[in-house]
Design a protein around this motif. Sequence first.
Motif, PDB file in Angstrom:
ATOM      1  N   LYS A  53       0.660  -1.213  -0.056  1.00  0.00           N
ATOM      2  CA  LYS A  53       0.014  -0.156  -0.052  1.00  0.00           C
ATOM      3  C   LYS A  53       0.974   1.275   0.172  1.00  0.00           C
ATOM      4  CE  LYS A  53      -4.114  -2.219   0.388  1.00  0.00           C
ATOM      5  NZ  LYS A  53      -5.009  -2.138  -0.666  1.00  0.00           N
ATOM      6  N   TYR A  86       0.828   4.554   1.383  1.00  0.00           N
ATOM      7  CA  TYR A  86       0.189   5.558   2.283  1.00  0.00           C
ATOM      8  C   TYR A  86       0.688   7.027   2.087  1.00  0.00           C
ATOM      9  CZ  TYR A  86      -2.189   1.697   4.612  1.00  0.00           C
ATOM     10  OH  TYR A  86      -3.006   0.741   5.189  1.00  0.00           O
ATOM     11  N   TYR A 133      -9.124   7.231   8.708  1.00  0.00           N
ATOM     12  CA  TYR A 133      -8.224   5.947   8.391  1.00  0.00           C
ATOM     13  C   TYR A 133      -9.141   4.784   7.924  1.00  0.00           C
ATOM     14  CZ  TYR A 133      -4.600   2.700   8.644  1.00  0.00           C
ATOM     15  OH  TYR A 133      -3.900   1.582   8.620  1.00  0.00           O
ATOM     16  N   LYS A 134     -10.360   4.538   8.499  1.00  0.00           N
ATOM     17  CA  LYS A 134     -11.256   3.741   8.058  1.00  0.00           C
ATOM     18  C   LYS A 134     -11.834   3.906   6.785  1.00  0.00           C
ATOM     19  CE  LYS A 134     -12.089   1.715  12.487  1.00  0.00           C
ATOM     20  NZ  LYS A 134     -13.289   1.562  13.656  1.00  0.00           N
ATOM     21  N   TYR A 149      -4.209  10.362  -1.706  1.00  0.00           N
ATOM     22  CA  TYR A 149      -4.678   9.852  -0.699  1.00  0.00           C
ATOM     23  C   TYR A 149      -4.564  10.672   0.595  1.00  0.00           C
ATOM     24  CZ  TYR A 149      -4.368   6.796   3.640  1.00  0.00           C
ATOM     25  OH  TYR A 149      -4.481   6.391   4.879  1.00  0.00           O
ATOM     26  N   LYS A 167      -8.970   4.863   1.634  1.00  0.00           N
ATOM     27  CA  LYS A 167      -8.097   3.610   1.526  1.00  0.00           C
ATOM     28  C   LYS A 167      -6.961   4.330   0.604  1.00  0.00           C
ATOM     29  CE  LYS A 167     -10.658   1.168   3.988  1.00  0.00           C
ATOM     30  NZ  LYS A 167     -10.146   0.781   5.239  1.00  0.00           N
TER      31      LYS A 167
END
Length: 339
Positions: free
Chosen positions: A279, A281, A313-314, A286, A317
Amino acid sequence: MNQQEINRILDEMEKKAEKDIEVVFNKRLKSILDQMLQMHKKFGKNGEASWTDVNKYNRFNQEMKMITQQLNADYKAIIKLIRESEERLYIERYLMLAYLLQQSTGEEMGFKIPSVEVIKSAIDNLVEFLSLPKVFEEHRNSIIRRLNIEIAQSLQAGESYTDMAIRIENAMGWTRKKAILVARTEGGRVRSQADLAVEEQASKTARLTKLWMSSLDTRVRKSHRKLDGQKADEDGYFHYGSWKSKAPRLWGVASMDIQCRCHTIYMVNGKLPEYRRGKDYMDDTYQKKLAARIDAYMEDTGLTYKQAFNKAYKDVKPPSVTVPFMSFGEWRKQFSGEG
């Protein structure tokens, strides 16, 4: 790995130290209760000792001398436990945060494992009367005085062993809570010192911004709730009234530092660092969405920064990506043998 995960790992380490302290006090409580039971059996009538019988031939003072000697040894053991816990907390906080910042930016930041001298300097409280030996000397003296008073009053009142045991349990519970409070505050202070050491090194190659993050619950003190989400100034200080501090638990003000459960959150080059396999981040799109969602939750629903961060954060993505990945364990191996 992200900063929230690091905090959770270190919180568990602190809880382990607190449990070890509880074991010391529980053992001493059991020992003192047994000692008092034997005293009642030996000097009492019908299972109840009288002040006259126990005080005869200096017996009361002998019993208290034995308790004092035992508590002296206990507090030395507690100081050692806290010191060892602080060393682990400092090293783990330093290395985990260093790993996160370096791997998330892809920049070589020149981190080295902290030396024994650096760790000792970070752990030692420069204010003499706030050093662990001084603090626990006062705690030890207080519990010895209190036990002396409670046991003497119980004997003078002609109370049963059960009534005396309740007095002793209450007194020992009080001093146990105070010891755990000290351990919690000192552990947090050491974690903040590790943050500042990482910050100093990482700032040489990246632009760091830090924010104050309060805890989730309603027990957060008013001052720290006001600090929630505040960005540090250009010199790295947070401000509240006439006071300033570079990190939680470093105000030098008891009402601001004791039992504080707040944390510093770092942004690196304007982004919240996170690093894990598969991922990205640190993707610009994002990060913008994540920051916007955090701000929206704080403004619209009144959430704390930590609550808003967890919720955003949930929801948001990051994109998937295929890049070489190095775990924390692999990264840490480079420091083997150093110190």
